[in-house]
Design a protein around this motif. Sequence first.
Motif, PDB file in Angstrom:
ATOM      1  N   ARG A 432       0.819  -1.207   0.000  1.00  0.00           N
ATOM      2  CA  ARG A 432       0.000   0.000   0.000  1.00  0.00           C
ATOM      3  C   ARG A 432       0.856   1.262   0.000  1.00  0.00           C
ATOM      4  NH1 ARG A 432      -4.592   2.726   0.384  1.00  0.00           N
ATOM      5  NH2 ARG A 432      -4.747   4.416   1.882  1.00  0.00           N
ATOM      6  N   ARG A 433       1.945   1.239   0.789  1.00  0.00           N
ATOM      7  CA  ARG A 433       2.783   2.423   0.894  1.00  0.00           C
ATOM      8  C   ARG A 433       3.421   2.761  -0.448  1.00  0.00           C
ATOM      9  NH1 ARG A 433       8.564   2.051   3.029  1.00  0.00           N
ATOM     10  NH2 ARG A 433       9.214   4.195   3.369  1.00  0.00           N
ATOM     11  N   GLU A 434       3.944   1.762  -1.120  1.00  0.00           N
ATOM     12  CA  GLU A 434       4.597   2.023  -2.404  1.00  0.00           C
ATOM     13  C   GLU A 434       3.582   2.450  -3.454  1.00  0.00           C
ATOM     14  OE1 GLU A 434       8.450  -0.876  -1.849  1.00  0.00           O
ATOM     15  OE2 GLU A 434       6.588  -1.736  -2.571  1.00  0.00           O
ATOM     16  N   ARG A 435       2.382   1.892  -3.365  1.00  0.00           N
ATOM     17  CA  ARG A 435       1.345   2.283  -4.313  1.00  0.00           C
ATOM     18  C   ARG A 435       0.957   3.746  -4.075  1.00  0.00           C
ATOM     19  NH1 ARG A 435      -4.942   0.790  -4.748  1.00  0.00           N
ATOM     20  NH2 ARG A 435      -5.272   2.040  -6.607  1.00  0.00           N
ATOM     21  N   LEU A 436       0.818   4.113  -2.796  1.00  0.00           N
ATOM     22  CA  LEU A 436       0.452   5.475  -2.433  1.00  0.00           C
ATOM     23  C   LEU A 436       1.507   6.468  -2.921  1.00  0.00           C
ATOM     24  CD1 LEU A 436      -1.852   6.713  -0.910  1.00  0.00           C
ATOM     25  CD2 LEU A 436      -0.523   6.552   1.180  1.00  0.00           C
ATOM     26  N   ILE A 437       2.788   6.166  -2.693  1.00  0.00           N
ATOM     27  CA  ILE A 437       3.853   7.062  -3.137  1.00  0.00           C
ATOM     28  C   ILE A 437       3.788   7.215  -4.649  1.00  0.00           C
ATOM     29  CG2 ILE A 437       6.350   7.399  -3.282  1.00  0.00           C
ATOM     30  CD1 ILE A 437       6.665   6.048  -0.619  1.00  0.00           C
ATOM     31  N   THR A 438       3.567   6.108  -5.352  1.00  0.00           N
ATOM     32  CA  THR A 438       3.483   6.189  -6.815  1.00  0.00           C
ATOM     33  C   THR A 438       2.325   7.093  -7.238  1.00  0.00           C
ATOM     34  OG1 THR A 438       4.252   3.907  -6.821  1.00  0.00           O
ATOM     35  CG2 THR A 438       3.515   4.817  -8.906  1.00  0.00           C
ATOM     36  N   ILE A 439       1.178   6.936  -6.598  1.00  0.00           N
ATOM     37  CA  ILE A 439       0.029   7.787  -6.935  1.00  0.00           C
ATOM     38  C   ILE A 439       0.375   9.253  -6.681  1.00  0.00           C
ATOM     39  CG2 ILE A 439      -2.323   8.428  -6.232  1.00  0.00           C
ATOM     40  CD1 ILE A 439      -2.891   5.512  -5.723  1.00  0.00           C
ATOM     41  N   MET A 440       1.035   9.515  -5.565  1.00  0.00           N
ATOM     42  CA  MET A 440       1.315  10.893  -5.179  1.00  0.00           C
ATOM     43  C   MET A 440       2.274  11.595  -6.145  1.00  0.00           C
ATOM     44  SD  MET A 440      -0.599  11.345  -2.656  1.00  0.00           S
ATOM     45  CE  MET A 440      -0.173  12.719  -1.637  1.00  0.00           C
ATOM     46  N   VAL A 441       3.216  10.873  -6.735  1.00  0.00           N
ATOM     47  CA  VAL A 441       4.230  11.539  -7.567  1.00  0.00           C
ATOM     48  C   VAL A 441       3.944  11.454  -9.064  1.00  0.00           C
ATOM     49  CG1 VAL A 441       5.977  11.129  -5.810  1.00  0.00           C
ATOM     50  CG2 VAL A 441       5.842   9.590  -7.761  1.00  0.00           C
ATOM     51  N   THR A 442       3.060  10.556  -9.470  1.00  0.00           N
ATOM     52  CA  THR A 442       2.813  10.380 -10.910  1.00  0.00           C
ATOM     53  C   THR A 442       2.390  11.670 -11.622  1.00  0.00           C
ATOM     54  OG1 THR A 442       2.355   8.036 -10.688  1.00  0.00           O
ATOM     55  CG2 THR A 442       1.406   9.122 -12.587  1.00  0.00           C
ATOM     56  N   PRO A 443       1.539  12.537 -11.011  1.00  0.00           N
ATOM     57  CA  PRO A 443       1.145  13.753 -11.741  1.00  0.00           C
ATOM     58  C   PRO A 443       2.302  14.714 -12.010  1.00  0.00           C
ATOM     59  CG  PRO A 443      -0.360  13.339  -9.930  1.00  0.00           C
ATOM     60  CD  PRO A 443       0.796  12.403  -9.752  1.00  0.00           C
ATOM     61  N   GLU A 694      -8.972   6.191  -6.207  1.00  0.00           N
ATOM     62  CA  GLU A 694      -8.041   5.078  -6.013  1.00  0.00           C
ATOM     63  C   GLU A 694      -7.587   4.927  -4.565  1.00  0.00           C
ATOM     64  OE1 GLU A 694      -7.186   2.768  -8.405  1.00  0.00           O
ATOM     65  OE2 GLU A 694      -8.730   3.776  -9.561  1.00  0.00           O
ATOM     66  N   THR A 695      -7.523   6.056  -3.811  1.00  0.00           N
ATOM     67  CA  THR A 695      -7.096   5.944  -2.418  1.00  0.00           C
ATOM     68  C   THR A 695      -8.291   5.859  -1.488  1.00  0.00           C
ATOM     69  OG1 THR A 695      -7.023   8.343  -2.171  1.00  0.00           O
ATOM     70  CG2 THR A 695      -4.980   7.261  -2.807  1.00  0.00           C
ATOM     71  N   LYS A 696      -9.445   6.286  -1.993  1.00  0.00           N
ATOM     72  CA  LYS A 696     -10.697   6.287  -1.231  1.00  0.00           C
ATOM     73  C   LYS A 696     -10.617   7.107   0.051  1.00  0.00           C
ATOM     74  CE  LYS A 696     -12.334   2.389  -3.642  1.00  0.00           C
ATOM     75  NZ  LYS A 696     -11.673   1.255  -4.224  1.00  0.00           N
ATOM     76  N   GLU A 697      -9.746   8.108   0.055  1.00  0.00           N
ATOM     77  CA  GLU A 697      -9.665   9.040   1.180  1.00  0.00           C
ATOM     78  C   GLU A 697      -9.418  10.416   0.590  1.00  0.00           C
ATOM     79  OE1 GLU A 697      -7.303   8.121   4.959  1.00  0.00           O
ATOM     80  OE2 GLU A 697      -6.676   6.568   3.571  1.00  0.00           O
ATOM     81  N   TRP A 698     -10.101  11.432   1.088  1.00  0.00           N
ATOM     82  CA  TRP A 698      -9.882  12.788   0.564  1.00  0.00           C
ATOM     83  C   TRP A 698      -8.529  13.349   0.980  1.00  0.00           C
ATOM     84  CZ3 TRP A 698     -11.786  14.729  -3.508  1.00  0.00           C
ATOM     85  CH2 TRP A 698     -13.088  14.417  -3.904  1.00  0.00           C
ATOM     86  N   LYS A 699      -7.973  12.763   2.051  1.00  0.00           N
ATOM     87  CA  LYS A 699      -6.685  13.229   2.564  1.00  0.00           C
ATOM     88  C   LYS A 699      -5.615  13.248   1.468  1.00  0.00           C
ATOM     89  CE  LYS A 699      -4.051  10.479   5.325  1.00  0.00           C
ATOM     90  NZ  LYS A 699      -3.887   9.588   6.492  1.00  0.00           N
ATOM     91  N   TRP A 700      -5.562  12.203   0.660  1.00  0.00           N
ATOM     92  CA  TRP A 700      -4.448  12.073  -0.276  1.00  0.00           C
ATOM     93  C   TRP A 700      -4.512  13.070  -1.427  1.00  0.00           C
ATOM     94  CZ3 TRP A 700      -0.733  10.320   2.247  1.00  0.00           C
ATOM     95  CH2 TRP A 700      -0.936   9.353   3.232  1.00  0.00           C
ATOM     96  N   PRO A 701      -5.676  13.222  -2.104  1.00  0.00           N
ATOM     97  CA  PRO A 701      -5.702  14.290  -3.116  1.00  0.00           C
ATOM     98  C   PRO A 701      -5.426  15.668  -2.509  1.00  0.00           C
ATOM     99  CG  PRO A 701      -7.869  13.267  -2.851  1.00  0.00           C
ATOM    100  CD  PRO A 701      -6.893  12.412  -2.133  1.00  0.00           C
TER     101      PRO A 701
END
Lengths: 724, 74
Positions: A432-443, A694-701
């Motif tokens: 989950r952590r690596e997936r989250l980091i990937t989501i966060m930096v991809t844009p 994809e993260t299902k939490e508003w925190k991440w966007p």
Amino acid sequence: MSSREPAGLQPARSSRIDSLKASPVLALIGNPNAGKSSLFNQLTGLRQKTGNFPGVTVDKKSGTCMLDVQTEATVIDLPGVYSIYPKSPDEQIVTDILANPVHPDYPDVAVVVVDSSNIRRNLLLFTQITDLGVPVVLALNMLDVAKQQHQEVNAVKLAMRLGVPVVRVNARTGEGLDLLKKAVIGQLRQPTLPERLFFDPAQDVAGLIDDTKARYGLTNNYLALQYIIQHDGFSFLNPSQRVGLDEIIDKHQFVETEFQAKETIQRYQRIAAVVTDAVTDSRPLNQPTWSQKMDRVLMHPVGGYIFFALILLLIFQAIFAWAQPFMDAIDEGVAYLNGALKESLPPGAFTDLLTDGILAGIGGVLVFIPQIAALFLLISILEESGYMSRVMILMDRIMRRFGLNGRSVVPLISGVACAVPAIMATRSIGTRRERLITIMVTPLMSCSARLPIYTILIALVVPDQHVLGFLNLQGLVLMGLYLLGLVAALLAAWVFKKLLRVNERSFFIMELPTFKMPRWNHVGLTVWESVRAFVWEAGRVIVAISIVLWVLASYGPGDSLDQAEAKARQQYAGQPAAAIDGHVASERLEASYAGRFGHVIEPAIKPLGYDWKIGIALLSSFAAREVFVGTMATIYSIGGSDADDESTVRERLQAERNPETGGVMYTPALAYSLLVFYVFAMMCMSTIATTYRETKEWKWPAIQLLYMTGLAYMSAFAVYQLFR
Amino acid sequence: MSKRSVADLKIGERATIKSFNDQWMSLKLLEMGCLPGAEVCLHCKAPLGDPICLNVSGYCLSMRKSEAATILVE
């Protein structure tokens, strides 16, 4: 010992036996790559949907299937696992359902799908599931692959040794599906369970198992063991139940890891005995398979990277060149429809909203479909063929340094086309952590929507000359911007790695699947599913924002817009009609809510060198970056039909004067500041929507928006102050 | 010779698994069919030597070098 056995095997709910439910639940369980998804597609066809399991953030694929003329079953495709002990949140759901008979998705029958060419490892999961007391049908898949490897599986012997119905199927062609359905019906009417547990923990720790069963009202010995070993993991246990289990563990001085290791070894020993009896293996020893020979080439220190580079080139080619004619066609189609509507409908606010607001918004969504389809077509072919696993291995070492995973390569590549499908592609990352980091930096990867902005600003300030005789300076700057995005993505990943100190050990133990011919119906389904998700999920947001922006830019308080128009008509009275229209549009924009907002935020963007006009462009391009050039064209009042022609926008920008200094407005400092801003800024509603989905939490966007905007603001500030 | 692990194997080299030195990791490896007494063969390595691919119990398993170092062989 044998007297205890029957008690351990009472079916969880005996009431199920006598009445065949109107809509029984069928769960597909199996190892990854065992052909579970193929079987799911065969059983459900297009009658499937993706939803959520209650209370968790794991996608649930379910569908319906007619078992016989009157019985329609709900089929659930559970995530692929290697054992009942989960290693990721995705896998946890399998255990949570199977160990909890009151779970709404608890299956009436579990179909365990097995890769017959690797039957030992696949049977490990099977024996754990039958031991939990779930009625099971064993589906022997990939018998053709096993046969090629000189292995013959005797289904009858296997059924006798394991004590459950065994069916031969071919999930690719659909062979054996009728027999499978019959076996499932049989298990629904009158469940056949093995006479004894495959592995009975009570043989070693009888006291512990008896205490647990008595305290929690359980009848199954293996389920009791799962309560003990997974008492922290099961989502359905409450804190006091967990404390109670801790007490039992302490009382019996039970060591979970040791026992779990022992269980796995004992199961494998018994499986080996079953397999020796039921499978004839005449594989020639030490002979590398075709797939292994391919690996020697594709993982070659030099050849491996060259082949990967060629694949990348192909993907870029598909996204930028091959998708272009389709994108142009969609663009023209929408423009034609827009024009036709404007002509045929009476002029007025409603027509404007329909055409410039809604239709323009829908067009902005549709235009990306060819790129998304092309990207997912190629990526799913690479995944289906088995090459993607090799890419992950090639890149794992490099990506690991930045807190990413070998699996992060795919999203980062896709990000050059569009961050939306790229973020959707992170689903393959298990941790989950690596997936989250990937989501966060991809844009941060420069997507295709940034390209028009780059082009116009570079043309404005970078001289069209060559360095070292052959390198085009403008091209170099453009490449520099793409690299800047990549470097920023890797550095941001590194920072997230330092910040997100989750207690989750990263690991990369991964089955390397053999090379296979892609299943084209799967490829088609993947492409269809990603296009559909993009259009419906992200598209709704884009359309909504376009409408809001249209309203903000078309209306102002009171009759301020009409006043502004009258003023402009008076001021520029002598000029040609097209020029007057342009000035009118510009004045109306300044008086609109959007224009007022531009003036309000002007003090905040002043340090970056921007004025209120750029402020409006920033605001309007918040929904989607590609709006920037169009807005600039409107703001700098270019009337007539060629409002979107970039060269005229450029001329206009070049002529723009800075009211304070009297010099040119678009100095290199300002242009570079804007460029850097757009490299980093999170100016895309659809990406925000996708990150949320994809993260299902508003925190991440929210974090993504803040850190990227902060980075953009500070870098643009630094650049402007440095070059001023 | 006493403390050799799978991470020390050369390409094409075979060895028999003896034991594990990391219990948490061993649970995952056992489930994937890396059992004491099973024969493994180093099938290939990624270009930087990490991760590696093993042939074990009839299929190909890839893992990082650090993970392979927890599998001790004879």
